[in-house]
Design a protein around this motif. Structure first.
Motif, PDB file in Angstrom:
ATOM      1  N   ALA A  48       0.796  -1.267  -0.024  1.00 59.09           N
ATOM      2  CA  ALA A  48      -0.012  -0.094  -0.124  1.00 59.09           C
ATOM      3  C   ALA A  48       0.979   1.305   0.106  1.00 59.09           C
ATOM      4  O   ALA A  48       1.521   1.615   1.116  1.00 59.09           O
ATOM      5  CB  ALA A  48      -1.028  -0.021   1.108  1.00 59.09           C
ATOM      6  N   ILE A  56      -3.232   6.984  -2.451  1.00 61.79           N
ATOM      7  CA  ILE A  56      -2.716   5.425  -2.521  1.00 61.79           C
ATOM      8  C   ILE A  56      -2.687   5.141  -4.054  1.00 61.79           C
ATOM      9  O   ILE A  56      -3.640   5.150  -4.678  1.00 61.79           O
ATOM     10  CB  ILE A  56      -3.644   4.641  -1.898  1.00 61.79           C
ATOM     11  CG1 ILE A  56      -3.197   3.283  -1.542  1.00 61.79           C
ATOM     12  CG2 ILE A  56      -5.028   4.384  -2.040  1.00 61.79           C
ATOM     13  CD1 ILE A  56      -3.719   2.019  -0.638  1.00 61.79           C
ATOM     14  N   LEU A  58      -3.239   2.159  -6.719  1.00 61.12           N
ATOM     15  CA  LEU A  58      -3.842   1.119  -7.030  1.00 61.12           C
ATOM     16  C   LEU A  58      -3.605   0.670  -8.431  1.00 61.12           C
ATOM     17  O   LEU A  58      -3.194   1.442  -9.282  1.00 61.12           O
ATOM     18  CB  LEU A  58      -5.380   1.087  -6.653  1.00 61.12           C
ATOM     19  CG  LEU A  58      -5.636   1.513  -5.127  1.00 61.12           C
ATOM     20  CD1 LEU A  58      -6.819   2.288  -5.097  1.00 61.12           C
ATOM     21  CD2 LEU A  58      -5.153   0.494  -4.156  1.00 61.12           C
ATOM     22  N   ILE A  73      -4.103  -3.518  -4.739  1.00 56.63           N
ATOM     23  CA  ILE A  73      -2.714  -2.613  -4.467  1.00 56.63           C
ATOM     24  C   ILE A  73      -1.429  -3.608  -5.354  1.00 56.63           C
ATOM     25  O   ILE A  73      -1.813  -4.431  -5.695  1.00 56.63           O
ATOM     26  CB  ILE A  73      -2.105  -3.119  -2.992  1.00 56.63           C
ATOM     27  CG1 ILE A  73      -2.135  -4.273  -2.460  1.00 56.63           C
ATOM     28  CG2 ILE A  73      -3.035  -2.049  -2.079  1.00 56.63           C
ATOM     29  CD1 ILE A  73      -1.519  -4.610  -1.118  1.00 56.63           C
ATOM     30  N   THR A 165      -5.807  -6.193  -0.588  1.00 60.06           N
ATOM     31  CA  THR A 165      -6.184  -4.791  -0.859  1.00 60.06           C
ATOM     32  C   THR A 165      -7.086  -4.234   0.327  1.00 60.06           C
ATOM     33  O   THR A 165      -6.882  -3.143   1.019  1.00 60.06           O
ATOM     34  CB  THR A 165      -6.757  -4.360  -2.233  1.00 60.06           C
ATOM     35  OG1 THR A 165      -5.873  -5.052  -3.257  1.00 60.06           O
ATOM     36  CG2 THR A 165      -7.016  -2.968  -2.666  1.00 60.06           C
TER      37      THR A 165
END
Length: 181
Positions: A48, A56, A58, A73, A165
């Protein structure tokens, strides 16, 4: 008292590139005999990664077994004997094109304990710098960022469902709220 099952025999019924499957005969704690189908997996690691703006990183990736694209992630499988932290750093570079100056161990999750040996190790990363993204030849994904608060909202609404995630987002949010990351 600790519960247990004693393996009496194990027959490998499939060996593939990512998993192997055994059919095991076990003695149950009451003395009865049972059968267990076990998927063996080397495990994985995920990161992360948060930028200075609290976003964040992704990825969107199609997952064939589910026939859908998931938000995840950056993560990947451990090579046999590979240190999970090294896997996490490698995958952050390969998938997101990032390296980090600061990492935090988030522990691990066991995503499917009923039939699979997979363990996924989780890390948080910050103080990010770009590196060349280098996906595997059979890997196709899109990298994007969103505010951590929005990612939490997507977890709670059921739009982000991938277990590693979900766990990583909620752990990072709790650590940030506590001033620990």
């Amino acid at each position: 008292m600790a519960h247990f099952e004693k393996q009496l025999s194990s027959d490998t019924i499939f060996t593939g590139r990512v998993i192997s499957v055994t059919l095991d005969t076990v003695e149950l704690e009451n003395g009865n005999i049972g059968r267990r189908e076990v998927v063996h997996h080397h495990g994985g690691a995920g990161v992360a990664a948060l930028n200075a703006q609290g976003e964040i990183y992704l990825v969107r990736q199609y997952r064939y077994a589910l026939d859908r694209e998931l938000i995840e992630i950056p993560a990947g499988k451990l090579e046999p004997g590979e240190d999970p932290f090294e896997t996490a750093k490698r995958e952050l570079g390969e998938e997101a094109g990032l390296t980090a100056a600061a990492y935090r161990d988030l522990g691990y999750i066991i995503p499917t304990c009923g039939y699979c040996s997979e363990i996924i190790y989780l890390y948080a990363a910050k103080e990010l710098s770009p590196v060349n993204q280098h996906l595997d030849p059979d890997e196709f994904l899109s990298v994007f960022t969103m505010p951590l608060e929005e990612a939490v909202r997507l977890v709670l609404s059921g739009e982000i469902t991938d277990s590693k995630t979900v766990a990583a987002i909620l752990k990072v949010k709790a650590l940030r709220d506590a001033g620990e990351f």
